[in-house]
Design an enzyme around this catalytic site. Structure first.
Site, PDB file in Angstrom:
ATOM      1  N   ASN A 195       0.825  -1.209   0.000  1.00 47.24           N
ATOM      2  CA  ASN A 195       0.000   0.000   0.000  1.00 47.24           C
ATOM      3  C   ASN A 195       0.855   1.254   0.000  1.00 47.24           C
ATOM      4  O   ASN A 195       1.965   1.281   0.536  1.00 47.24           O
ATOM      5  CB  ASN A 195      -1.052  -0.006   1.118  1.00 47.24           C
ATOM      6  CG  ASN A 195      -0.512  -0.283   2.497  1.00 47.24           C
ATOM      7  OD1 ASN A 195       0.506  -0.936   2.663  1.00 47.24           O
ATOM      8  ND2 ASN A 195      -1.206   0.219   3.502  1.00 47.24           N
ATOM      9  N   GLU A 227       0.281   5.194   0.750  1.00 44.84           N
ATOM     10  CA  GLU A 227      -0.691   6.168   1.274  1.00 44.84           C
ATOM     11  C   GLU A 227      -0.333   7.598   0.882  1.00 44.84           C
ATOM     12  O   GLU A 227       0.765   7.883   0.384  1.00 44.84           O
ATOM     13  CB  GLU A 227      -0.790   6.019   2.800  1.00 44.84           C
ATOM     14  CG  GLU A 227      -1.334   4.654   3.189  1.00 44.84           C
ATOM     15  CD  GLU A 227      -1.622   4.511   4.675  1.00 44.84           C
ATOM     16  OE1 GLU A 227      -1.141   5.329   5.483  1.00 44.84           O
ATOM     17  OE2 GLU A 227      -2.334   3.549   5.021  1.00 44.84           O
ATOM     18  N   CYS A 279      -4.211   0.787  -2.371  1.00 49.85           N
ATOM     19  CA  CYS A 279      -4.067  -0.502  -1.687  1.00 49.85           C
ATOM     20  C   CYS A 279      -2.956  -1.337  -2.322  1.00 49.85           C
ATOM     21  O   CYS A 279      -2.622  -1.172  -3.508  1.00 49.85           O
ATOM     22  CB  CYS A 279      -5.364  -1.296  -1.791  1.00 49.85           C
ATOM     23  SG  CYS A 279      -6.714  -0.621  -0.838  1.00 49.85           S
ATOM     24  N   GLU A 288      -2.980  -4.445  -3.257  1.00 53.71           N
ATOM     25  CA  GLU A 288      -3.409  -5.280  -4.379  1.00 53.71           C
ATOM     26  C   GLU A 288      -3.435  -4.473  -5.670  1.00 53.71           C
ATOM     27  O   GLU A 288      -3.007  -4.935  -6.735  1.00 53.71           O
ATOM     28  CB  GLU A 288      -4.816  -5.856  -4.121  1.00 53.71           C
ATOM     29  CG  GLU A 288      -4.934  -6.688  -2.860  1.00 53.71           C
ATOM     30  CD  GLU A 288      -5.357  -5.873  -1.638  1.00 53.71           C
ATOM     31  OE1 GLU A 288      -4.815  -4.767  -1.432  1.00 53.71           O
ATOM     32  OE2 GLU A 288      -6.231  -6.357  -0.902  1.00 53.71           O
ATOM     33  N   CYS A 335     -10.321  -5.049  -0.313  1.00 55.47           N
ATOM     34  CA  CYS A 335     -11.444  -4.109  -0.219  1.00 55.47           C
ATOM     35  C   CYS A 335     -12.276  -4.176  -1.506  1.00 55.47           C
ATOM     36  O   CYS A 335     -11.881  -4.797  -2.499  1.00 55.47           O
ATOM     37  CB  CYS A 335     -10.931  -2.694   0.024  1.00 55.47           C
ATOM     38  SG  CYS A 335     -10.247  -1.918  -1.450  1.00 55.47           S
ATOM     39  N   CYS A 370     -10.499  -2.985  -4.714  1.00 53.02           N
ATOM     40  CA  CYS A 370      -9.522  -3.962  -5.201  1.00 53.02           C
ATOM     41  C   CYS A 370     -10.205  -5.169  -5.840  1.00 53.02           C
ATOM     42  O   CYS A 370      -9.666  -5.773  -6.773  1.00 53.02           O
ATOM     43  CB  CYS A 370      -8.601  -4.399  -4.071  1.00 53.02           C
ATOM     44  SG  CYS A 370      -7.436  -3.106  -3.592  1.00 53.02           S
TER      45      CYS A 370
END
Ligand code: THU
Length: 152
Positions: free
Chosen positions: A55, A57, A66, A68, A107, A110
Site C-alpha cells: 500500500n 498512502e 491498496c 493489491e 477491499c 480492489c
C-alpha cells in the site's frame, strides 16, 4: 477448487506457501505512515514468476492506494498481467487488531480491479488471504469475491 477453503500455512503447496510468504515480506515495503497498517500483495504467474506491491498512502487520505491495486497496476505497466494465476495478501500493523474478520480480505475497490484482471487473463484468479496471526490461509477466487461484477 471449492469457493473458499481455509488451511494452515504449512499445508499449502510449496509454491503457494512461497507466494504467501512473499506477500508477508512485501508488507515491509508499505508506505503507510497514516494508518500504520502495512499490506503486501504478491502476484503469481503461470511461468512461476511473481510480482509484489504494497500500500502507498497519501496525506490526502482518500488518495491512498491498496497493496493489491499497486501490485496489479505495476505488473500491468511492466507488461505482465497476462498469465496471472493467483494473488496473496498479507498485512501487519496496529490497525490489524481493529479489523474484524480473521483474514486480510481485499477491499471492494480492489475486488473490482481483480475483476478487470480476470477479464484481461480470460480466466478466474485464486486469491489467498493470510490470517492476522499469520498461521492460516483462506483461499477463494476473484469471481467468488465479487459476484455480479460490473463488466464481467
Ligand atoms: N489496504 C490495502 O492495502 N488493501 C486492502 O484491501 C484494504 C486496505 C490499505 C489501504 C490503507 O493504506 C490501509 O490499508 C488502511 O486502510
Amino acid at each position: 477448487m471449492s469457493e473458499t477453503i481455509i488451511q494452515p500455512l504449512t499445508e499449502l503447496t510449496p509454491a503457494y506457501r512461497a507466494l504467501v510468504e512473499s506477500a508477508s515480506a512485501a508488507t515491509k515495503t508499505a508506505y503507510a505512515p497514516y494508518s500504520r497498517f502495512h499490506v503486501g500483495a504478491t502476484l503469481l504467474f503461470a511461468d512461476g514468476s511473481s510480482h509484489s506491491g504494497a500500500n502507498f498512502e497519501n496525506v490526502s487520505y482518500g488518495l491512498s492506494l491498496c497493496a493489491e491495486t499497486v501490485a496489479m497496476a505495476s505488473a500491468s505497466a511492466a507488461g505482465r498481467l497476462k498469465g496471472l494465476v493467483a494473488i496473496a495478501i498479507a498485512a501487519e500493523g496496529e490497525l490489524a487488531a481493529a479489523i474484524t474478520g480473521e483474514f486480510i480480505a481485499p477491499c471492494g475497490r480492489c475486488r473490482q480491479v481483480l475483476a478487470e484482471a480476470v477479464s484481461i487473463c480470460g480466466h478466474d484468479i485464486e486469491v489467498l488471504m493470510l490470517s492476522r496471526d499469520g498461521l492460516r490461509v483462506r483461499s477463494t477466487t476473484a469471481r467468488a469475491l465479487l459476484p455480479l461484477a460490473f463488466g464481467l
